[in-house]
Scaffold this motif. Structure first.
Motif, PDB file in Angstrom:
ATOM      1  N   LEU A  23       0.817  -1.212   0.000  1.00 57.69           N
ATOM      2  CA  LEU A  23       0.000   0.000   0.000  1.00 57.69           C
ATOM      3  C   LEU A  23       0.847   1.256   0.000  1.00 57.69           C
ATOM      4  O   LEU A  23       0.446   2.279  -0.558  1.00 57.69           O
ATOM      5  CB  LEU A  23      -0.935   0.006   1.211  1.00 57.69           C
ATOM      6  CG  LEU A  23      -1.881  -1.184   1.349  1.00 57.69           C
ATOM      7  CD1 LEU A  23      -2.662  -1.081   2.647  1.00 57.69           C
ATOM      8  CD2 LEU A  23      -2.819  -1.256   0.152  1.00 57.69           C
ATOM      9  N   LEU A  24       2.004   1.191   0.669  1.00 56.43           N
ATOM     10  CA  LEU A  24       2.897   2.348   0.768  1.00 56.43           C
ATOM     11  C   LEU A  24       4.302   1.844   1.002  1.00 56.43           C
ATOM     12  O   LEU A  24       4.505   0.921   1.796  1.00 56.43           O
ATOM     13  CB  LEU A  24       2.470   3.255   1.934  1.00 56.43           C
ATOM     14  CG  LEU A  24       3.370   4.441   2.230  1.00 56.43           C
ATOM     15  CD1 LEU A  24       3.235   5.507   1.140  1.00 56.43           C
ATOM     16  CD2 LEU A  24       3.061   5.028   3.585  1.00 56.43           C
ATOM     17  N   GLN A  25       5.248   2.473   0.319  1.00 58.01           N
ATOM     18  CA  GLN A  25       6.645   2.117   0.531  1.00 58.01           C
ATOM     19  C   GLN A  25       7.472   3.385   0.514  1.00 58.01           C
ATOM     20  O   GLN A  25       7.283   4.258  -0.341  1.00 58.01           O
ATOM     21  CB  GLN A  25       7.123   1.147  -0.547  1.00 58.01           C
ATOM     22  CG  GLN A  25       8.464   0.547  -0.238  1.00 58.01           C
ATOM     23  CD  GLN A  25       8.724  -0.709  -1.054  1.00 58.01           C
ATOM     24  OE1 GLN A  25       7.895  -1.157  -1.832  1.00 58.01           O
ATOM     25  NE2 GLN A  25       9.887  -1.292  -0.875  1.00 58.01           N
ATOM     26  N   ALA A  26       8.364   3.503   1.492  1.00 56.36           N
ATOM     27  CA  ALA A  26       9.281   4.629   1.605  1.00 56.36           C
ATOM     28  C   ALA A  26      10.560   4.086   2.229  1.00 56.36           C
ATOM     29  O   ALA A  26      10.559   2.965   2.753  1.00 56.36           O
ATOM     30  CB  ALA A  26       8.657   5.725   2.477  1.00 56.36           C
ATOM     31  N   PRO A  27      11.649   4.843   2.198  1.00 53.23           N
ATOM     32  CA  PRO A  27      12.879   4.337   2.807  1.00 53.23           C
ATOM     33  C   PRO A  27      12.642   3.909   4.261  1.00 53.23           C
ATOM     34  O   PRO A  27      12.129   4.674   5.075  1.00 53.23           O
ATOM     35  CB  PRO A  27      13.842   5.527   2.728  1.00 53.23           C
ATOM     36  CG  PRO A  27      13.352   6.302   1.544  1.00 53.23           C
ATOM     37  CD  PRO A  27      11.850   6.158   1.589  1.00 53.23           C
ATOM     38  N   LEU A  30      10.402   1.842   5.413  1.00 55.73           N
ATOM     39  CA  LEU A  30       9.000   1.607   5.764  1.00 55.73           C
ATOM     40  C   LEU A  30       8.259   0.947   4.606  1.00 55.73           C
ATOM     41  O   LEU A  30       8.433   1.327   3.445  1.00 55.73           O
ATOM     42  CB  LEU A  30       8.315   2.940   6.089  1.00 55.73           C
ATOM     43  CG  LEU A  30       6.808   2.884   6.356  1.00 55.73           C
ATOM     44  CD1 LEU A  30       6.522   2.226   7.698  1.00 55.73           C
ATOM     45  CD2 LEU A  30       6.213   4.273   6.295  1.00 55.73           C
ATOM     46  N   ARG A  31       7.451  -0.059   4.940  1.00 58.59           N
ATOM     47  CA  ARG A  31       6.576  -0.690   3.944  1.00 58.59           C
ATOM     48  C   ARG A  31       5.283  -1.090   4.646  1.00 58.59           C
ATOM     49  O   ARG A  31       5.313  -1.697   5.713  1.00 58.59           O
ATOM     50  CB  ARG A  31       7.259  -1.933   3.357  1.00 58.59           C
ATOM     51  CG  ARG A  31       6.485  -2.589   2.244  1.00 58.59           C
ATOM     52  CD  ARG A  31       7.259  -3.750   1.604  1.00 58.59           C
ATOM     53  NE  ARG A  31       7.254  -4.951   2.431  1.00 58.59           N
ATOM     54  CZ  ARG A  31       8.262  -5.377   3.191  1.00 58.59           C
ATOM     55  NH1 ARG A  31       9.392  -4.686   3.265  1.00 58.59           N
ATOM     56  NH2 ARG A  31       8.159  -6.481   3.898  1.00 58.59           N
ATOM     57  N   ILE A  32       4.148  -0.730   4.047  1.00 60.56           N
ATOM     58  CA  ILE A  32       2.839  -1.109   4.591  1.00 60.56           C
ATOM     59  C   ILE A  32       2.174  -2.019   3.574  1.00 60.56           C
ATOM     60  O   ILE A  32       2.066  -1.666   2.398  1.00 60.56           O
ATOM     61  CB  ILE A  32       1.963   0.136   4.882  1.00 60.56           C
ATOM     62  CG1 ILE A  32       2.677   1.041   5.893  1.00 60.56           C
ATOM     63  CG2 ILE A  32       0.592  -0.298   5.394  1.00 60.56           C
ATOM     64  CD1 ILE A  32       1.974   2.361   6.138  1.00 60.56           C
ATOM     65  N   PHE A  78       5.986  -2.845   8.125  1.00 59.82           N
ATOM     66  CA  PHE A  78       7.373  -3.260   8.265  1.00 59.82           C
ATOM     67  C   PHE A  78       8.227  -2.009   8.340  1.00 59.82           C
ATOM     68  O   PHE A  78       8.054  -1.094   7.528  1.00 59.82           O
ATOM     69  CB  PHE A  78       7.807  -4.089   7.040  1.00 59.82           C
ATOM     70  CG  PHE A  78       7.020  -5.347   6.853  1.00 59.82           C
ATOM     71  CD1 PHE A  78       7.441  -6.536   7.426  1.00 59.82           C
ATOM     72  CD2 PHE A  78       5.860  -5.355   6.087  1.00 59.82           C
ATOM     73  CE1 PHE A  78       6.725  -7.710   7.243  1.00 59.82           C
ATOM     74  CE2 PHE A  78       5.135  -6.515   5.905  1.00 59.82           C
ATOM     75  CZ  PHE A  78       5.564  -7.700   6.480  1.00 59.82           C
ATOM     76  N   TYR A  79       9.147  -1.965   9.308  1.00 62.08           N
ATOM     77  CA  TYR A  79      10.020  -0.785   9.401  1.00 62.08           C
ATOM     78  C   TYR A  79      11.422  -1.211   9.815  1.00 62.08           C
ATOM     79  O   TYR A  79      11.608  -2.241  10.448  1.00 62.08           O
ATOM     80  CB  TYR A  79       9.429   0.285  10.324  1.00 62.08           C
ATOM     81  CG  TYR A  79       9.197  -0.142  11.747  1.00 62.08           C
ATOM     82  CD1 TYR A  79      10.118   0.211  12.730  1.00 62.08           C
ATOM     83  CD2 TYR A  79       8.092  -0.887  12.115  1.00 62.08           C
ATOM     84  CE1 TYR A  79       9.919  -0.167  14.053  1.00 62.08           C
ATOM     85  CE2 TYR A  79       7.891  -1.270  13.424  1.00 62.08           C
ATOM     86  CZ  TYR A  79       8.805  -0.914  14.390  1.00 62.08           C
ATOM     87  OH  TYR A  79       8.613  -1.302  15.693  1.00 62.08           O
TER      88      TYR A  79
END
Length: 93
Positions: free
Chosen positions: A3-7, A9-11, A89-90
């Motif tokens: 749904l969302l991914q950033a450095p 972090l992943r949802i 996930f982080y």
């Protein structure tokens, strides 16, 4: 489904129906994971650092934090409806 991914972090939205981890498989992730059960039911098994196992039953609204490298597996998800998880996930620091 991501749904969302950033450095760092992943949802993800995870949908299960009667699934379980393959026999003998334990997840050992390099990231921390926070899960929220949105719909359905599930049972997770968690192994502590002494190798002792504990089961956690999850119903809608229940959440659980799994630190990085916390051995865990899915024992059961409800077979008669979708089990929907929100997993965050982080990065471990």
């Amino acid at each position: 489904e991501i749904l969302l991914q950033a450095p760092g972090l992943r949802i993800e939205r995870i949908v299960s129906r009667g699934q379980a981890s393959p026999p003998g498989l334990w997840y050992d992730q390099v990231e921390h994971e926070w899960i929220l059960l949105v719909q359905g039911a599930a049972r997770l098994r968690i192994k502590n650092s002494q190798g002792e196992e504990q089961s956690s039953e999850l119903l809608p609204g229940d959440f659980l934090h799994l630190p990085a490298h916390q051995l865990h597996r899915v024992d059961w998800t409800t077979p008669d409806e979708e089990t929907i998880w929100l997993a965050v996930f982080y990065a471990a620091r």
